[in-house]
Design an enzyme around this catalytic site. Structure first.
Site, short mmCIF file in Angstrom:
data_model
loop_
_atom_site.label_atom_id
_atom_site.label_comp_id
_atom_site.label_asym_id
_atom_site.label_seq_id
_atom_site.Cartn_x
_atom_site.Cartn_y
_atom_site.Cartn_z
N SER A 141 -6.77 14.91 3.73
CA SER A 141 -8.46 14.63 3.51
C SER A 141 -9.20 15.80 3.68
CB SER A 141 -8.76 13.58 4.78
OG SER A 141 -10.07 13.15 4.86
N TYR A 155 -9.64 11.60 13.41
CA TYR A 155 -8.98 11.46 12.22
C TYR A 155 -8.90 12.86 11.53
CZ TYR A 155 -8.77 10.07 7.26
OH TYR A 155 -8.34 10.02 5.62
#
Length: 246
Positions: A141, A155
């Protein structure tokens, strides 16, 4: 001719489903790992079949070692030797500051995003290494380098770990003929945002993206497919950012 057999975790929705469809179109037989929605996984399997490829669905929690063993065992029994792995399964937990995040949510994010990727990568390496070839693509990501303050720094931290894993494993497995890369998506228009409790988040964020729009799952799938392909035969240890310039 030997068939390409690729395991895709989190393959029943969003980016994972788009990856399954794209790889099937490119000639891969696809193992669709999913954690919950059997109907969605079967729908993706039907699309893979329509594209002319074989598929099998396997319910799996990638953070559970026995599940991962069963995932790969089923793949090899039903479709043949695994030649590729896309580590796509991931969770974010609710949006919010770290100070307000429950320990259970922290643990689940680490277990799925990091431990799950490690367990799947380890099993793939065990199978591919003796055969002398294989491809692993991790779905990271852009959060790994942005940090995602106020949203999910936990995250982001797991995705930074995935980037480190990608680089280290590429160096470790390269001599065995196995390539390891990652794709780092930016803001992608999938149902994940609704699952986080903010379905409009992706569109609000568009103003802060240089291309002024969120990405589509198919655009990430195209990057994954390239990294899986012979066209990327000299790419290993790379983290390909697909984030609209962000």
């Amino acid at each position: 001719m030997k068939r390409l057999v690729t395991v895709v975790t989190g393959g029943s929705r969003g980016i994972g489903a788009a990856v399954c469809r794209r790889l099937a179109a490119d000639g891969h037989d696809v193992v669709i790992g999913y954690v919950r929605d059997t109907g969605a996984a079967e729908a993706v399997a039907d699309e893979v079949l329509e594209a002319g490829a074989r598929s099998v669905t396997v319910r799996v929690d990638t953070s559970v070692e026995a599940d991962v063993e069963r995932l790969f065992a089923t793949a090899e029994e039903r479709l043949g030797p695994v030649t590729g792995l896309v580590n796509n399964a991931g969770v974010t937990g609710p949006l919010g500051r770290l100070a307000d995040t429950d320990t259970a949510d922290l643990r689940r994010v680490v277990d799925v995003n990091l431990l799950g990727t490690l367990l799947c990568s380890r099993r793939a390496a065990q199978l591919m290494g003796p055969r002398g070839n294989g491809v692993i693509v991790n779905v990271s990501s852009a959060a790994a380098t942005l940090g995602s303050p106020g949203d999910y720094v936990h995250y982001a931290a797991t995705k930074a770990a995935v980037d480190a894993l990608t680089l280290g494993l590429a160096k470790e497995l390269g001599p065995e003929g196995i390539r390891v890369n990652a794709v780092a998506p930016g803001m992608i228009d999938t149902e994940m945002h609704a699952a986080m409790g903010d379905p409009d988040r992706v569109h609000r964020a568009a103003a802060g993206i240089p291309l002024r729009r969120p990405g589509r799952a198919e655009e990430i799938a195209a990057a994954v497919a390239w990294l899986m392909s012979p066209d990327a035969s000299y790419a290993s240890g790379a983290v390909l950012r697909v984030s609209g310039g962000r």
